[in-house]
Design an enzyme around this catalytic site. Structure first.
Site, PDB file in Angstrom:
ATOM      1  N   LYS A 120       0.833  -1.215   0.000  1.00  0.00           N
ATOM      2  CA  LYS A 120       0.000   0.000   0.000  1.00  0.00           C
ATOM      3  C   LYS A 120       0.857   1.251   0.000  1.00  0.00           C
ATOM      4  O   LYS A 120       0.595   2.203  -0.749  1.00  0.00           O
ATOM      5  CB  LYS A 120      -0.907   0.008   1.233  1.00  0.00           C
ATOM      6  CG  LYS A 120      -1.671   1.315   1.453  1.00  0.00           C
ATOM      7  CD  LYS A 120      -2.507   1.289   2.706  1.00  0.00           C
ATOM      8  CE  LYS A 120      -1.730   1.673   3.937  1.00  0.00           C
ATOM      9  NZ  LYS A 120      -1.747   3.119   4.223  1.00  0.00           N
ATOM     10  N   ASN A 121       1.893   1.270   0.831  1.00  0.00           N
ATOM     11  CA  ASN A 121       2.691   2.479   0.988  1.00  0.00           C
ATOM     12  C   ASN A 121       3.614   2.746  -0.195  1.00  0.00           C
ATOM     13  O   ASN A 121       4.249   3.795  -0.254  1.00  0.00           O
ATOM     14  CB  ASN A 121       3.500   2.410   2.292  1.00  0.00           C
ATOM     15  CG  ASN A 121       2.619   2.537   3.516  1.00  0.00           C
ATOM     16  OD1 ASN A 121       1.497   3.036   3.431  1.00  0.00           O
ATOM     17  ND2 ASN A 121       3.099   2.076   4.651  1.00  0.00           N
ATOM     18  N   ASP A 149       5.440   0.144  11.972  1.00  0.00           N
ATOM     19  CA  ASP A 149       4.231  -0.558  11.543  1.00  0.00           C
ATOM     20  C   ASP A 149       4.198  -2.021  11.961  1.00  0.00           C
ATOM     21  O   ASP A 149       3.188  -2.704  11.753  1.00  0.00           O
ATOM     22  CB  ASP A 149       4.060  -0.453  10.024  1.00  0.00           C
ATOM     23  CG  ASP A 149       3.510   0.898   9.588  1.00  0.00           C
ATOM     24  OD1 ASP A 149       3.116   1.678  10.467  1.00  0.00           O
ATOM     25  OD2 ASP A 149       3.468   1.156   8.376  1.00  0.00           O
ATOM     26  N   ARG A 193      -8.205  -0.431   5.169  1.00  0.00           N
ATOM     27  CA  ARG A 193      -7.336   0.569   4.559  1.00  0.00           C
ATOM     28  C   ARG A 193      -5.981  -0.027   4.169  1.00  0.00           C
ATOM     29  O   ARG A 193      -5.308   0.495   3.286  1.00  0.00           O
ATOM     30  CB  ARG A 193      -7.108   1.737   5.520  1.00  0.00           C
ATOM     31  CG  ARG A 193      -8.323   2.601   5.772  1.00  0.00           C
ATOM     32  CD  ARG A 193      -7.977   3.809   6.634  1.00  0.00           C
ATOM     33  NE  ARG A 193      -6.808   4.505   6.113  1.00  0.00           N
ATOM     34  CZ  ARG A 193      -5.688   4.722   6.796  1.00  0.00           C
ATOM     35  NH1 ARG A 193      -5.575   4.305   8.032  1.00  0.00           N
ATOM     36  NH2 ARG A 193      -4.685   5.362   6.240  1.00  0.00           N
ATOM     37  N   CYS A 221      -4.963   7.835  10.209  1.00  0.00           N
ATOM     38  CA  CYS A 221      -4.995   7.188  11.515  1.00  0.00           C
ATOM     39  C   CYS A 221      -4.701   8.184  12.630  1.00  0.00           C
ATOM     40  O   CYS A 221      -3.900   9.099  12.466  1.00  0.00           O
ATOM     41  CB  CYS A 221      -3.960   6.064  11.575  1.00  0.00           C
ATOM     42  SG  CYS A 221      -4.393   4.616  10.604  1.00  0.00           S
ATOM     43  N   ARG A 266       1.570  14.205  12.811  1.00  0.00           N
ATOM     44  CA  ARG A 266       2.412  13.938  11.643  1.00  0.00           C
ATOM     45  C   ARG A 266       2.359  15.190  10.772  1.00  0.00           C
ATOM     46  O   ARG A 266       1.660  15.246   9.776  1.00  0.00           O
ATOM     47  CB  ARG A 266       1.905  12.694  10.904  1.00  0.00           C
ATOM     48  CG  ARG A 266       1.975  11.442  11.780  1.00  0.00           C
ATOM     49  CD  ARG A 266       1.895  10.175  10.976  1.00  0.00           C
ATOM     50  NE  ARG A 266       0.518   9.860  10.600  1.00  0.00           N
ATOM     51  CZ  ARG A 266       0.173   8.739   9.971  1.00  0.00           C
ATOM     52  NH1 ARG A 266       1.069   7.846   9.660  1.00  0.00           N
ATOM     53  NH2 ARG A 266      -1.082   8.517   9.655  1.00  0.00           N
TER      54      ARG A 266
END
Length: 421
Positions: free
Chosen positions: A22-23, A306, A398, A117, A122
């Site tokens: 995903k990232n 993560d 997600r 999230c 951030r």
């Protein structure tokens, strides 16, 4: 609202195919805005954040075609708006990554301040300060970042913190800038490297990939490209952690072991037996006691934030004491209170979570608070005795593709229910 119901404890066995990262997929999808020629992307995971990104691009005028093999072709020759509206950005922090491509190609961007999230501050100041150094005029009004520039100019940009999205946004902005840009203290994550390789396949000139100093020589235009997204190292680590907490043997396929060195070393310290092949990793925890492991999260190539929540569950079931120190996000222990409901012995002191392993966890209703916390609660439910109900699983959707289906194929007793069920 959907929920996952798990009957435990479970023993898992078999292979699980790991999806695209995903990232990596999100910034690469947005990078296609840099060219008016179409690009074709493969190994895109089917996730809520990917769907949101495609909706965002389509709202700007991107023409999107998905073929029978689920490759995605994106044609950005007719972009009619340079805005990322709040309605599409509010659930996904990565939406800010349209700013660099829009500003670089069109000289303007209007992007809502992002959501995502709830795992702490951030800030986007690195993105804004870097683009200002490249000559952009940027202001924040009524929740929107408004940026303009005739043409960005190369600059030396020392980033005061290591930031993945900041590195990616500035790298995309720099590829069409006039002159050379040097990004210092850049993020080195595999997902950042994948974006850089994609940009170079479009005709960009980026060197230093995989190091903390990126040198980008601006070009006049970029072409389209064909590219496959790298495997999701966090998804792979999550399924291997599931094998660890359930005393099982699981093989993750379609992976890149070189991206997981720090995590694999911690699995070994936890007592797991690993078999590593070119694109397969097997973790065997059958008849092997879990050992507690101390962890400090840090930017790549060190231990990823993560994977912190997943290892916290492992420590909760390991005999002995362990300390997990979170150095990147200040609110990333919100899952601890839910694990306590299941019988875990965890104490949070500032940015450290101290575990004293218990013999078993007990199933309970729990609530997901963010993406990786959701995964940790599923792992706890797989290992716990009795029924665990994980609520608010939209967080999971997600970042994990068909998670209950993949676990079910491994033998887990897990089902998804809606409010009507």
């Amino acid at each position: 609202m959907d929920r996952l119901v798990i009957q435990g404890p479970n023993r898992l066995e078999g292979e699980v195919r790991i999806s695209g990262a995903k990232n990596a997929a999100l910034p690469i999808l947005m990078a296609t805005l840099l060219s008016e020629e179409p690009s074709r992307l493969g190994n895109i995971p089917h996730l809520r954040d990917v769907t949101t990104t495609l909706q965002l691009l389509a709202s700007m005028g991107t023409r999107i075609v998905v073929d029978e093999k689920l490759n995605i072709e994106l044609d950005n020759s007719d972009i009619h708006t340079r805005e990322a509206p709040y309605e599409l950005v509010k659930t996904m922090r990565a939406s800010i990554l349209v700013m660099g491509p829009l500003l670089a190609r069109f000289g303007e961007a209007r992007v809502s301040l992002p959501g995502g999230c709830a795992i702490g501050s951030r800030p986007v100041d690195v993105h804004i300060d870097g683009m200002k150094k490249m000559g952009a005029d940027i202001r924040v009004e009524r929740g929107y970042i408004i940026a303009r520039a005739e043409r960005l100019r190369g600059a030396r940009i020392p980033m005061h913190v290591v930031t993945v999205t900041g590195t990616e946004n500035l790298m995309m902005a720099a590829v069409l800038a006039e002159g050379t840009t040097v990004l210092e203290n850049a993020a080195c994550e595999p997902e950042v490297q994948d974006l850089a390789h994609f940009l170079n396949s479009m005709g960009a000139k980026i060197s230093g990939i995989g190091t903390s100093t990126l040198v980008i020589e601006g070009v006049e235009r970029l072409s389209g490209a064909v590219h496959d997204i790298i495997p999701d190292r966090i998804e792979a680590g999550t399924y291997l952690a599931a094998a660890a907490v359930t005393g099982s043997r699981v093989t993750a396929t379609h992976v890149e072991p070189a991206h997981m060195t720090a995590v694999l070393e911690k699995f070994r310290q936890a007592g797991a037996e690993l078999e590593i092949e070119r694109n397969r990793i097997t973790l065997d925890m059958r008849d092997r006691p879990l050992k507690p492991v101390d962890i400090v999260t840090a930017p790549y190539p060190l231990f990823p934030t993560d994977m912190q929540a997943q290892f916290l569950v492992m420590n909760a079931l390991a005999k002995g004491r362990a300390v997990v120190e979170e150095t990147l996000f200040e609110n990333r222990f919100m899952h601890v209170s839910e694990l306590l409901r299941m019988g875990a012995d965890i104490t949070v002191q500032g940015n450290k979570a101290i575990t004293n392993g218990v013999e078993r966890l007990i199933g309970a209703p729990v609530m997901a608070t963010d993406l990786r916390a959701s995964a940790s609660l599923i792992l706890a439910g797989l290992a716990a005795e009795g029924e665990t109900v994980v609520n608010r699983v939209y967080h999971i959707d997600r970042g994990y593709e068909c998670i209950e289906e993949k676990f079910h194929k491994l033998g887990a007793d897990i089902v998804r229910l809606t409010d009507s069920q």
